[in-house]
Motif scaffolding. Structure first.
Motif: not given
Length: 251
Positions: A225-251
């Motif tokens: 769902g993270v990949s799909e959300a990013i492609l659709e222009g939807c922001r993502v909040v994800v825990s560091r436990k999820a594998g897809a956290s690797t594509v989310v940058r924390v500023s």
């Protein structure tokens, strides 16, 4: 029973026989490279790996990590060390999926030079729906309704927020009753939509503001769902436990 599907230049074989697996995997290793999605629990994958190892076939592994953060982790690592020696020696690459994939395979004894950080990929097209006007922020959760996905943390956070949100929950699982109960008692507008086809999920994501994936264990190897959300222009909040956290940058 075995089924073969032709899709353009790709042949998809479902439930291949043992003989067919041996035929495919036993091809000339100078001309063929095999990629196995996983290592265990799927009979045709286990048979294929066995044939590839016996025939010195050229192969790679594409896999999520096993769980890295519970009391059974050391047992899983011991099992991998004891049973995957031939795979470690024979594979050309390990396409390790998600934030925790490379760490798992490194701990399991695979050579760092063979481990490639990898991901799950989805159709790159977007739903292209017209953006609707909404009175409040829309938050979406997509996934299995299980405790490991962090649903209790999501509802706990919502209870502490006094600004109104619209929340959409998509998926099914053992926590359906819990989700419905929390939806009824919440002061936010929470809609449980059940399981939905990918096209419908993508359309909803394109009309939403935030996808939340508060996974509580590394068992969540990616979280498509993270990949799909990013492609659709939807922001993502994800825990560091999820594998897809690797594509989310924390500023």
């Amino acid at each position: 029973f075995p089924v073969t599907i032709k899709d353009g230049g790709v042949s998809i074989e479902i439930c291949p026989s043992e003989k067919r697996v041996q035929e495919v995997i036993g091809r000339d290793p100078r001309e063929t490279h095999h990629v196995f999605s996983g290592l265990r629990r799927v009979p045709c994958i286990e048979r294929g790996l066995s044939v590839a190892i016996k025939t010195s076939g050229s192969f790679s592994i594409m896999s999520e990590p096993r769980i890295l953060d519970d009391r059974w982790t050391i047992v899983r690592l011991l099992q991998s060390w004891l049973t995957e020696g031939a795979i470690r020696r024979g594979c050309s690459r390990v396409f390790a999926i998600g934030q925790h994939g490379p760490k798992w395979f490194s701990l399991a004894g695979y050579s760092l030079s063979r481990i490639v950080p990898f991901a799950y990929y989805v159709d790159g097209s977007t739903s292209n729906g017209a953006v609707e006007r909404r009175p409040c922020v829309r938050i979406v959760f997509v996934g299995r309704l299980v405790k490991e996905k962090g649903l209790s943390r999501l509802f706990g956070a919502l209870r502490g927020m006094h600004v109104a949100f619209e929340v959409i929950i998509i998926g099914t699982g053992p926590l359906v009753d819990y989700v419905i109960h929390e939806s009824k008692r919440s002061h936010h507008r929470i809609n449980y939509l059940g399981p939905m086809p990918t096209s419908s999920v993508r359309a909803i994501l394109s009309q939403s503001d935030i996808l939340v994936l508060p996974s509580q264990t590394t068992d969540d190897g990616w979280g498509v769902g993270v990949s799909e959300a990013i492609l659709e222009g939807c922001r993502v909040v994800v825990s560091r436990k999820a594998g897809a956290s690797t594509v989310v940058r924390v500023s």
